[in-house]
Scaffold this motif. Structure first.
Motif, PDB file in Angstrom:
ATOM      1  N   SER A 106     -32.412  31.840  -6.724  1.00 40.59           N
ATOM      2  CA  SER A 106     -31.471  30.778  -6.369  1.00 40.59           C
ATOM      3  C   SER A 106     -32.077  30.011  -5.204  1.00 40.59           C
ATOM      4  O   SER A 106     -32.935  30.523  -4.488  1.00 40.59           O
ATOM      5  CB  SER A 106     -30.121  31.377  -5.962  1.00 40.59           C
ATOM      6  OG  SER A 106     -30.278  32.182  -4.807  1.00 40.59           O
ATOM      7  N   ALA A 107     -31.614  28.778  -5.016  1.00 44.62           N
ATOM      8  CA  ALA A 107     -32.104  27.963  -3.903  1.00 44.62           C
ATOM      9  C   ALA A 107     -30.921  27.236  -3.290  1.00 44.62           C
ATOM     10  O   ALA A 107     -30.269  26.438  -3.959  1.00 44.62           O
ATOM     11  CB  ALA A 107     -33.133  26.953  -4.399  1.00 44.62           C
ATOM     12  N   ALA A 108     -30.630  27.535  -2.022  1.00 43.79           N
ATOM     13  CA  ALA A 108     -29.502  26.898  -1.339  1.00 43.79           C
ATOM     14  C   ALA A 108     -30.016  26.186  -0.101  1.00 43.79           C
ATOM     15  O   ALA A 108     -30.732  26.772   0.706  1.00 43.79           O
ATOM     16  CB  ALA A 108     -28.451  27.938  -0.971  1.00 43.79           C
ATOM     17  N   PHE A 109     -29.646  24.914   0.024  1.00 41.35           N
ATOM     18  CA  PHE A 109     -30.147  24.058   1.103  1.00 41.35           C
ATOM     19  C   PHE A 109     -29.036  23.739   2.096  1.00 41.35           C
ATOM     20  O   PHE A 109     -27.945  23.354   1.691  1.00 41.35           O
ATOM     21  CB  PHE A 109     -30.671  22.748   0.520  1.00 41.35           C
ATOM     22  CG  PHE A 109     -31.764  22.946  -0.495  1.00 41.35           C
ATOM     23  CD1 PHE A 109     -33.087  23.067  -0.087  1.00 41.35           C
ATOM     24  CD2 PHE A 109     -31.476  23.062  -1.846  1.00 41.35           C
ATOM     25  CE1 PHE A 109     -34.098  23.281  -1.016  1.00 41.35           C
ATOM     26  CE2 PHE A 109     -32.475  23.277  -2.781  1.00 41.35           C
ATOM     27  CZ  PHE A 109     -33.796  23.387  -2.363  1.00 41.35           C
ATOM     28  N   ILE A 110     -29.331  23.914   3.388  1.00 42.09           N
ATOM     29  CA  ILE A 110     -28.455  23.383   4.436  1.00 42.09           C
ATOM     30  C   ILE A 110     -29.268  22.300   5.132  1.00 42.09           C
ATOM     31  O   ILE A 110     -30.237  22.585   5.846  1.00 42.09           O
ATOM     32  CB  ILE A 110     -28.006  24.472   5.424  1.00 42.09           C
ATOM     33  CG1 ILE A 110     -27.184  25.536   4.678  1.00 42.09           C
ATOM     34  CG2 ILE A 110     -27.169  23.854   6.556  1.00 42.09           C
ATOM     35  CD1 ILE A 110     -26.756  26.709   5.552  1.00 42.09           C
ATOM     36  N   GLY A 141     -28.284  26.901  -7.646  1.00 43.73           N
ATOM     37  CA  GLY A 141     -28.517  26.387  -6.306  1.00 43.73           C
ATOM     38  C   GLY A 141     -27.270  25.842  -5.656  1.00 43.73           C
ATOM     39  O   GLY A 141     -26.186  25.856  -6.236  1.00 43.73           O
ATOM     40  N   ASP A 142     -27.452  25.354  -4.428  1.00 45.37           N
ATOM     41  CA  ASP A 142     -26.334  24.799  -3.668  1.00 45.37           C
ATOM     42  C   ASP A 142     -26.916  23.845  -2.624  1.00 45.37           C
ATOM     43  O   ASP A 142     -28.005  24.072  -2.112  1.00 45.37           O
ATOM     44  CB  ASP A 142     -25.568  25.933  -2.975  1.00 45.37           C
ATOM     45  CG  ASP A 142     -24.391  25.420  -2.161  1.00 45.37           C
ATOM     46  OD1 ASP A 142     -23.545  24.710  -2.739  1.00 45.37           O
ATOM     47  OD2 ASP A 142     -24.313  25.728  -0.958  1.00 45.37           O
ATOM     48  N   THR A 143     -26.178  22.786  -2.333  1.00 45.15           N
ATOM     49  CA  THR A 143     -26.613  21.809  -1.341  1.00 45.15           C
ATOM     50  C   THR A 143     -25.475  21.528  -0.376  1.00 45.15           C
ATOM     51  O   THR A 143     -24.400  21.127  -0.794  1.00 45.15           O
ATOM     52  CB  THR A 143     -27.019  20.490  -2.035  1.00 45.15           C
ATOM     53  OG1 THR A 143     -28.003  20.782  -3.021  1.00 45.15           O
ATOM     54  CG2 THR A 143     -27.599  19.508  -1.038  1.00 45.15           C
ATOM     55  N   LYS A 144     -25.726  21.763   0.906  1.00 48.22           N
ATOM     56  CA  LYS A 144     -24.752  21.410   1.936  1.00 48.22           C
ATOM     57  C   LYS A 144     -25.443  20.494   2.937  1.00 48.22           C
ATOM     58  O   LYS A 144     -26.651  20.633   3.188  1.00 48.22           O
ATOM     59  CB  LYS A 144     -24.254  22.657   2.673  1.00 48.22           C
ATOM     60  CG  LYS A 144     -23.453  23.631   1.826  1.00 48.22           C
ATOM     61  CD  LYS A 144     -22.055  23.138   1.539  1.00 48.22           C
ATOM     62  CE  LYS A 144     -21.158  24.202   0.933  1.00 48.22           C
ATOM     63  NZ  LYS A 144     -21.657  24.814  -0.291  1.00 48.22           N
ATOM     64  N   ASN A 157     -32.024  28.982   1.841  1.00 45.36           N
ATOM     65  CA  ASN A 157     -31.842  30.374   1.433  1.00 45.36           C
ATOM     66  C   ASN A 157     -32.301  30.536  -0.005  1.00 45.36           C
ATOM     67  O   ASN A 157     -31.975  29.708  -0.856  1.00 45.36           O
ATOM     68  CB  ASN A 157     -30.371  30.797   1.540  1.00 45.36           C
ATOM     69  CG  ASN A 157     -30.162  32.227   1.047  1.00 45.36           C
ATOM     70  OD1 ASN A 157     -30.094  32.477  -0.155  1.00 45.36           O
ATOM     71  ND2 ASN A 157     -30.103  33.162   1.967  1.00 45.36           N
TER      72      ASN A 157
ATOM     73  N   PHE B  66     -25.648  34.712 -12.244  1.00 42.61           N
ATOM     74  CA  PHE B  66     -26.282  34.668 -10.921  1.00 42.61           C
ATOM     75  C   PHE B  66     -25.885  33.340 -10.280  1.00 42.61           C
ATOM     76  O   PHE B  66     -25.934  32.293 -10.937  1.00 42.61           O
ATOM     77  CB  PHE B  66     -27.803  34.750 -11.120  1.00 42.61           C
ATOM     78  CG  PHE B  66     -28.656  34.742  -9.876  1.00 42.61           C
ATOM     79  CD1 PHE B  66     -28.216  35.297  -8.682  1.00 42.61           C
ATOM     80  CD2 PHE B  66     -29.939  34.191  -9.922  1.00 42.61           C
ATOM     81  CE1 PHE B  66     -29.027  35.293  -7.554  1.00 42.61           C
ATOM     82  CE2 PHE B  66     -30.760  34.192  -8.796  1.00 42.61           C
ATOM     83  CZ  PHE B  66     -30.295  34.742  -7.614  1.00 42.61           C
ATOM     84  N   THR B  68     -25.231  31.105  -6.191  1.00 42.36           N
ATOM     85  CA  THR B  68     -25.401  31.078  -4.736  1.00 42.36           C
ATOM     86  C   THR B  68     -24.566  29.969  -4.131  1.00 42.36           C
ATOM     87  O   THR B  68     -24.301  28.953  -4.773  1.00 42.36           O
ATOM     88  CB  THR B  68     -26.881  30.874  -4.363  1.00 42.36           C
ATOM     89  OG1 THR B  68     -27.037  31.034  -2.946  1.00 42.36           O
ATOM     90  CG2 THR B  68     -27.368  29.464  -4.715  1.00 42.36           C
ATOM     91  N   SER B  70     -23.907  28.273   0.068  1.00 42.35           N
ATOM     92  CA  SER B  70     -23.930  28.372   1.522  1.00 42.35           C
ATOM     93  C   SER B  70     -22.612  27.844   2.063  1.00 42.35           C
ATOM     94  O   SER B  70     -22.011  26.943   1.476  1.00 42.35           O
ATOM     95  CB  SER B  70     -25.090  27.561   2.105  1.00 42.35           C
ATOM     96  OG  SER B  70     -26.324  28.154   1.762  1.00 42.35           O
ATOM     97  N   ARG B 236     -15.487  21.590  -3.674  1.00 44.93           N
ATOM     98  CA  ARG B 236     -15.845  20.255  -3.161  1.00 44.93           C
ATOM     99  C   ARG B 236     -15.546  19.142  -4.162  1.00 44.93           C
ATOM    100  O   ARG B 236     -15.990  19.206  -5.296  1.00 44.93           O
ATOM    101  CB  ARG B 236     -17.338  20.205  -2.821  1.00 44.93           C
ATOM    102  CG  ARG B 236     -17.632  20.658  -1.430  1.00 44.93           C
ATOM    103  CD  ARG B 236     -19.128  20.559  -1.156  1.00 44.93           C
ATOM    104  NE  ARG B 236     -19.907  21.493  -1.979  1.00 44.93           N
ATOM    105  CZ  ARG B 236     -21.228  21.570  -1.970  1.00 44.93           C
ATOM    106  NH1 ARG B 236     -21.917  20.766  -1.188  1.00 44.93           N
ATOM    107  NH2 ARG B 236     -21.856  22.440  -2.726  1.00 44.93           N
TER     108      ARG B 236
END
Lengths: 350, 350
Positions: A106-110, A141-144, A157, B66, B68, B70, B236
């Protein structure tokens, strides 16, 4: 702002949005565009299927491994790597240390508001490239976005899942007196590559990070049937932290010969300038393997034949003393205890 | 600094380290102590086994999910929840939306230097409690500390894995004309709970977040054999974003009746003060389910009988118009297009 050639390689219109806005993390059209036209294309050659909350995949029955790491390295780019490739290697390596074959990340960006969009494109391109090299797929993934001044450019992360395809138990509890300690190359390069940039140290040629995936060489050891008692990547706290942790968990003292520990001259010089012990400096493509003496020669041959194990060598062994200490024998024969540092030698190197 | 009774419940000596130091993320003794005496005890009744790079577990053959997320919510504590419980619910709910039974979570912390240690203890205690309620185990983690001014107190990433124990395909592509849209309760409370604190809005009683795990009620739907075409949590961008995304992916228009959409009076009032549309405000314990008309009554009965589905109701249906639009019919019969907002209505509410 001039649009670089690299920017033009991005399906997302960087010239229209040269910087990340709060709205790019808001769940609306701008976020969908950023994910659909920049992040997804960087991670997959085929356009991603519809964005959904979680991704699913098929697994055989058996043991799986699961791990996570956040990356806050400063600066984002350094000789030999960047936060993106580092985030892939770090999690791939954590899975490898559990003896697992990495499958999915997974790829999560802050993101801090105002980050140049081209920087983000460089980082996600690097992540995608690293994932392809490692043979893993980034599937969720996730983007904040956080307000300017409430972050530091970019934090990433990655979590990862992998399959364990062998029956060995690999953990500090398996470590036995007589086990040999092997490492897969010279130590401390990643930490010093980052610190040299940050502290403005000048060398004839830049120290390059050792950041690399070690899952391939670990898999070769396991597929060759080598008995591996424990594996550990030499990240934060370096060799010193890892050996102390394993000595503590196994109950035995570990004896290391300082002259056998490979450290490059430029790394040693940079450490001296900054007053650091190279054995406590983080690597991001190095691991220690604990194997029975009888298997150590064959293990070294396998490791040394792999591109990320060219400098593999034996650095010491596990003693039968039940003191949980790490003993360092110097070149002149003196022995000292290599103690765990209390805290942070090198902040934010991963 | 006075040591509170709550601090004293922590095995870690908060009085000795009242604030998080850079060294708590450095890989040395202080980090090991923080993990061993605070984080691990919060997450597990039995002391965690030795810290290792990845955790392993057994799975049956089949489909896994799976995901993720943040969490960067500001403030860290709000009526009805905090960043810790939110980080557990959010990832548990993402797994549930893929039709999976959540099994394991990871927890990764990016802490700003200087965070009161008691705050961290409150948050990890809340995470541990939420995980126990959800029936998931937090089995792997990571701790990083960034310099003061380079973060905002605390960011948390949770990733999660779960098992898919049914043969249904659940995705926007499965949505069909005639499908009924159900929601499991009143909308917009999470976003307004956070915004009311942040903007200092005063009401007779505080608006409490709807943050809650919905995996249990989803599992009951699936175990009852209800055909579920699509599930999506209303985070969101709220209902508006979710419906637009699903309309886009399915190709059909979705028609919603405004009078059927449950929004509490205090939430509506707070939205008016801030100039927000409650349908675009995030929830953290609400989802939309798309089910065939013939199954909708039974689905509603199951949902309504569950504690997190008490206010479940039908709000609209999927039309046979191939326009990918979301149509909102008002109380006076007028119809308008409910368009995706371009960006951030509410920054940092999750």
């Amino acid at each position: 702002m001039a649009t670089s050639e690299f920017s033009l390689s991005c399906p997302f219109p960087i010239r229209d949005y040269p910087h990340v806005l709060m709205a790019h993390g808001g769940g609306g059209r701008l976020m969908q565009q950023l994910i659909g036209e920049m992040i997804a294309p960087a991670f997959s050659d085929t356009p991603l299927a519809l964005q959904h909350d979680a991704s699913t995949f098929e697994v055989p029955a058996g043991r799986m491994a699961f791990t996570t790491d956040s990356f806050v390295v400063r600066p984002l780019f350094f000789p030999g790597g960047d936060i993106g490739s580092l985030a892939v290697h770090g999690t791939v390596n954590d899975l490898a240390m559990a003896g697992a074959r990495p499958l999915y990340l997974s790829a999560a960006f802050i993101i801090e508001e105002g980050l140049p969009m081209e920087t983000l494109w460089k980082v996600v391109s690097s992540m995608g490239q690293a994932a392809r090299v490692c043979g893993v797929r980034i599937i969720t993934g996730d983007t904040k976005v956080v307000d300017k001044g409430k972050g530091d450019g970019l934090f990433i992360n990655t979590a990862g899942v992998g399959v364990v395809e062998h029956a060995q138990a690999i953990s500090p509890a398996q470590v036995r007196p007589g086990d040999v300690v092997l490492v897969n190359g010279d130590l401390g390069r990643h930490g010093m590559a980052v610190m040299a940039v940050r502290e403005g140290l000048e060398f004839e040629s830049a120290i390059e990070s050792d950041s690399a995936p070690v899952a391939g060489v670990v898999r070769q050891l396991l597929e060759a049937g080598i008995t591996v008692h424990c594996l550990r990547d030499l990240t934060r706290g370096g060799l010193t932290s890892v050996l102390n942790e394993i000595a503590g968990a196994s109950g035995y003292a570990i004896a290391i010969e300082e002259t056998l520990v490979p450290v490059r001259e430029d790394v040693r010089a940079a450490c001296e300038i900054l007053g650091l012990d190279p054995l406590g400096v983080a690597c991001e493509g190095r691991f220690a393997a604990f194997v029975p003496e009888s298997e150590s020669e064959r293990a070294l041959q396998i490791m040394g034949a792999h591109p990320v194990g060219v400098g593999s060598c034996r650095i010491g062994k596990v003693t039968d003393q039940r003191t949980s200490r790490v003993l360092l024998k110097s070149s002149i024969g003196a022995q000292r205890i290599l103690d765990l540092p209390s805290g942070e030698q090198l902040p934010r190197i991963c």
